[in-house]
Each structure stands twice: as structure tokens, then as C-alpha cells.
Write a protein that holds these residues in place. Sequence first.
Motif, PDB file in Angstrom:
ATOM      1  N   UNK A   1       0.813  -1.224   0.000  1.00 14.78           N
ATOM      2  CA  UNK A   1       0.000   0.000   0.000  1.00 14.78           C
ATOM      3  C   UNK A   1       0.839   1.263   0.000  1.00 14.78           C
ATOM      4  N   UNK A   2       1.955   1.240   0.723  1.00 16.95           N
ATOM      5  CA  UNK A   2       2.694   2.484   0.923  1.00 16.95           C
ATOM      6  C   UNK A   2       4.164   2.421   0.506  1.00 16.95           C
ATOM      7  N   UNK A   3       4.745   1.232   0.548  1.00 12.57           N
ATOM      8  CA  UNK A   3       6.184   1.100   0.317  1.00 12.57           C
ATOM      9  C   UNK A   3       6.482  -0.009  -0.683  1.00 12.57           C
ATOM     10  N   UNK A   4       7.590   0.187  -1.454  1.00  8.42           N
ATOM     11  CA  UNK A   4       8.078  -0.889  -2.317  1.00  8.42           C
ATOM     12  C   UNK A   4       9.520  -1.262  -1.978  1.00  8.42           C
ATOM     13  N   UNK A   5      10.101  -0.542  -1.012  1.00  6.79           N
ATOM     14  CA  UNK A   5      11.495  -0.748  -0.626  1.00  6.79           C
ATOM     15  C   UNK A   5      11.612  -0.655   0.886  1.00  6.79           C
TER      16      UNK A   5
ATOM     17  N   UNK B   1       5.153   5.429  -7.275  1.00 11.40           N
ATOM     18  CA  UNK B   1       4.090   5.973  -6.430  1.00 11.40           C
ATOM     19  C   UNK B   1       4.233   5.546  -4.971  1.00 11.40           C
ATOM     20  N   UNK B   2       5.134   4.591  -4.708  1.00  7.98           N
ATOM     21  CA  UNK B   2       5.310   4.077  -3.352  1.00  7.98           C
ATOM     22  C   UNK B   2       6.602   4.599  -2.747  1.00  7.98           C
ATOM     23  N   UNK B   3       6.623   4.663  -1.419  1.00  9.43           N
ATOM     24  CA  UNK B   3       7.764   5.203  -0.708  1.00  9.43           C
ATOM     25  C   UNK B   3       8.737   4.141  -0.234  1.00  9.43           C
ATOM     26  N   UNK B   4       9.627   4.578   0.646  1.00  5.97           N
ATOM     27  CA  UNK B   4      10.692   3.744   1.193  1.00  5.97           C
ATOM     28  C   UNK B   4      10.478   3.659   2.694  1.00  5.97           C
TER      29      UNK B   4
END
Length: 195
Positions: free
Chosen positions: A62-66, A126-129
Amino acid sequence: MRTLTYLVACSLDGFIGDPQGDATSMFRLLDEEYLAFLTGEYPETISAEGRRALGIADAPNRRFDTVVQGRGSYQLGLDAGMPSPYGHLREIVASRSLTTSPHPNVEIVAGDLVARVRELKAEESPLGIWLCGGARTAGELVDEVDELVIKTYPQLYGSGMPMFGGAPFAVADFALEDVRTFGNGVVVRTYGRKR
């Protein structure tokens, strides 16, 4: 530009673990209400093994990819037989002692972590870390943190591992953006850095 979010659990007095980094005393507070919040709002912050156990293995991020974490934090997964504990994310581990990655999904950063995080932030996504921990890694990245999500558990530690280990004294202002409270006494506060 992507954001770096330090999403972390801590005691009332600001420690993320005991002097050795153990925070298992907080696990007893993972009740149904609070777990529903975590799996609904931050499913990617639950380990791959935990996601399978909870029946959300295929939940989208939902919010992060890393995820970025230090060697001590990563070692917990290694000790549990999980060389890629967050396999549903790109995993970055800051370590000067690991010379090779134990898993193809895990990138070891032995050099300039701040530079690597700035590269990650400059990527299009679009996603954060997610900065997962530990204390020394957070201390090294304190100036790069754009958002804090602090899960405060109703426990006092007295001493232990601070949220930002080794960071020099410097005041940085953040604005409170959201507060969630739970019946178990946990409070989750979200802050954005004032620039």
C-alpha cells in the motif's frame, strides 16, 4: 521525489528495544484490533512469513516498495532462517560486516548509505521507502527521514536502544498529521518533516 518513512515501534520512553535490541515484550500487544490496523494500513511491514501466517501473503503493497534496515535488524531475520524477510519488497541492508548478500533480493550497502537512499528517493514510483531500523541506521539517515510513523507501546524500558542511535544533536521540526489510539494502549502517531 519519494519519501523515506521511519515506521518504528517504541516504548513510552522512546526505546525501540532493550540494550541488546530485543523488543519481544511488545509482541503481546498485537491483539485483534491493532493487528487489523497493521494488516490493513501497512501490510508490507509484516514479514513474508507473518503475511503467510495471517493469510495476507498476496496483499498488495500500500505504501512502500522498498525497505531499508541495518545489519542488527536484518540479523533477526537471518537468525530465524529468513534471508529475505521482506521478499515482497526490495530489501536494502546497511552493513560493513556482510561482504556478500545471503539472498538475491537483498542488496548490501557497505559504503555511503545516505547517497544510496538519495538515489532511491529520486526514483519514479508511487510508493515510498520504509526505514525499518535499527537505531544506528536511523541515526545515520536522520536528515533523510521525511515522515515518522511512531507506534508507541504502553511500556517503559528505562534504558535501551534509542530511536536514532549515534545521531548528533540537532533539532528537526515535524508536524503531527494523524493519531490513532487502540484499546490495548498503543498509540500510532504520524508526523511529516517541516521543510
